[in-house]
Design a protein around this motif. Sequence first.
Motif, PDB file in Angstrom:
ATOM      1  N   ALA A  13     -63.662  75.588 -21.491  1.00  0.00           N
ATOM      2  CA  ALA A  13     -63.868  75.551 -22.943  1.00  0.00           C
ATOM      3  C   ALA A  13     -63.392  74.225 -23.524  1.00  0.00           C
ATOM      4  CB  ALA A  13     -63.133  76.715 -23.603  1.00  0.00           C
ATOM      5  N   TYR A  14     -62.254  73.735 -23.046  1.00  0.00           N
ATOM      6  CA  TYR A  14     -61.728  72.464 -23.550  1.00  0.00           C
ATOM      7  C   TYR A  14     -62.617  71.300 -23.138  1.00  0.00           C
ATOM      8  CZ  TYR A  14     -58.563  68.533 -24.317  1.00  0.00           C
ATOM      9  OH  TYR A  14     -58.023  67.345 -24.737  1.00  0.00           O
ATOM     10  N   ALA A  15     -63.124  71.362 -21.922  1.00  0.00           N
ATOM     11  CA  ALA A  15     -63.920  70.245 -21.408  1.00  0.00           C
ATOM     12  C   ALA A  15     -65.304  70.171 -22.039  1.00  0.00           C
ATOM     13  CB  ALA A  15     -64.044  70.364 -19.887  1.00  0.00           C
ATOM     14  N   PHE A  16     -65.915  71.333 -22.282  1.00  0.00           N
ATOM     15  CA  PHE A  16     -67.316  71.343 -22.722  1.00  0.00           C
ATOM     16  C   PHE A  16     -67.541  71.912 -24.119  1.00  0.00           C
ATOM     17  CE2 PHE A  16     -67.354  71.474 -18.059  1.00  0.00           C
ATOM     18  CZ  PHE A  16     -68.191  70.407 -17.781  1.00  0.00           C
ATOM     19  N   ARG A  17     -66.522  72.588 -24.686  1.00  0.00           N
ATOM     20  CA  ARG A  17     -66.604  73.146 -26.035  1.00  0.00           C
ATOM     21  C   ARG A  17     -67.657  74.240 -26.185  1.00  0.00           C
ATOM     22  NH1 ARG A  17     -62.108  72.429 -28.159  1.00  0.00           N
ATOM     23  NH2 ARG A  17     -63.021  72.783 -30.222  1.00  0.00           N
ATOM     24  N   TYR A  18     -67.952  74.901 -25.093  1.00  0.00           N
ATOM     25  CA  TYR A  18     -68.881  76.032 -25.133  1.00  0.00           C
ATOM     26  C   TYR A  18     -68.148  77.287 -24.680  1.00  0.00           C
ATOM     27  CZ  TYR A  18     -72.918  72.867 -25.566  1.00  0.00           C
ATOM     28  OH  TYR A  18     -73.827  71.923 -25.984  1.00  0.00           O
ATOM     29  N   SER A  19     -67.970  78.226 -25.593  1.00  0.00           N
ATOM     30  CA  SER A  19     -67.299  79.479 -25.240  1.00  0.00           C
ATOM     31  C   SER A  19     -68.089  80.261 -24.200  1.00  0.00           C
ATOM     32  CB  SER A  19     -67.125  80.341 -26.499  1.00  0.00           C
ATOM     33  OG  SER A  19     -66.579  81.598 -26.175  1.00  0.00           O
ATOM     34  N   SER A  20     -69.419  80.278 -24.356  1.00  0.00           N
ATOM     35  CA  SER A  20     -70.260  81.036 -23.436  1.00  0.00           C
ATOM     36  C   SER A  20     -70.201  80.471 -22.022  1.00  0.00           C
ATOM     37  CB  SER A  20     -71.708  81.044 -23.936  1.00  0.00           C
ATOM     38  OG  SER A  20     -72.191  79.716 -24.080  1.00  0.00           O
ATOM     39  N   LEU A  21     -70.231  79.160 -21.886  1.00  0.00           N
ATOM     40  CA  LEU A  21     -70.160  78.539 -20.569  1.00  0.00           C
ATOM     41  C   LEU A  21     -68.816  78.842 -19.916  1.00  0.00           C
ATOM     42  CD1 LEU A  21     -71.391  76.681 -18.421  1.00  0.00           C
ATOM     43  CD2 LEU A  21     -70.364  74.730 -19.637  1.00  0.00           C
ATOM     44  N   ALA A  22     -67.747  78.765 -20.705  1.00  0.00           N
ATOM     45  CA  ALA A  22     -66.416  79.071 -20.182  1.00  0.00           C
ATOM     46  C   ALA A  22     -66.345  80.517 -19.698  1.00  0.00           C
ATOM     47  CB  ALA A  22     -65.362  78.828 -21.263  1.00  0.00           C
ATOM     48  N   ALA A  23     -66.944  81.425 -20.471  1.00  0.00           N
ATOM     49  CA  ALA A  23     -66.940  82.835 -20.092  1.00  0.00           C
ATOM     50  C   ALA A  23     -67.734  83.069 -18.809  1.00  0.00           C
ATOM     51  CB  ALA A  23     -67.530  83.677 -21.227  1.00  0.00           C
ATOM     52  N   LEU A  24     -68.859  82.404 -18.674  1.00  0.00           N
ATOM     53  CA  LEU A  24     -69.693  82.562 -17.483  1.00  0.00           C
ATOM     54  C   LEU A  24     -68.968  82.062 -16.231  1.00  0.00           C
ATOM     55  CD1 LEU A  24     -73.084  81.437 -19.046  1.00  0.00           C
ATOM     56  CD2 LEU A  24     -72.602  83.707 -18.116  1.00  0.00           C
ATOM     57  N   ILE A  25     -68.356  80.885 -16.339  1.00  0.00           N
ATOM     58  CA  ILE A  25     -67.637  80.331 -15.188  1.00  0.00           C
ATOM     59  C   ILE A  25     -66.438  81.206 -14.831  1.00  0.00           C
ATOM     60  CG2 ILE A  25     -66.346  78.354 -14.317  1.00  0.00           C
ATOM     61  CD1 ILE A  25     -69.350  77.877 -14.603  1.00  0.00           C
TER      62      ILE A  25
END
Length: 202
Positions: free
Chosen positions: A136-148
């Motif tokens: 989330a910090y690196a890419f600022r996408y909550s959804s991407l962070a959740a998926l990973i």
Amino acid sequence: MTTILFALAAYLIGSISFAVVVSKGFGIADPRTYGSKNPGATNVLRSGNKAAALLTLFGDGFKGWLAVWLAQRFGPQYGLDDTGVALVAVAVFLGHLWPVFFRFVGGKGVATALGVLLAINGWLGLATLVTWLVIAYAFRYSSLAALIASIFAPFYYGLLFGTDALLLAVLVMSGLLIYRHRQNIANLMAGKESRIGSKKKT
């Protein structure tokens, strides 16, 4: 019968949508009517009310933790085994995704899943949370962070505890979480996904 009762109670606990309840309490718009229309903390944050978003995050995470903790604490004396606890974990997660109190329109389950993982084991939950925070910090996408994070969670569990019923529960939650993010996946691929902190359009 005991397993069914514990699972039913967990589902009902999971069916409490804190995004809707908290938003109503703060007098802000129903999160199902703006942004991603998802009743979750990230969408509540788009209202601009950080306190409401934090309370939603805490509430959704706490209910996942509570259901599993109750099963672990009181279940054994009624014959509830690890398989029963695994079913409780899935049940509270299903309650959040498809809540009976809100016409089966629920959130995507990120905070609730984290609460479940923290109840299963603190290190498991912490490892998954750190994964979410880094992405989330690196890419600022909550959804991407959740998926990973959802992809890594079963691997963390397997490394810590091996293969058992709870691993299957974590796999089921991860699969459902990815499924619930299918539109986000499409938006990410199209470059249309909203970043963390972006407000709703008026």
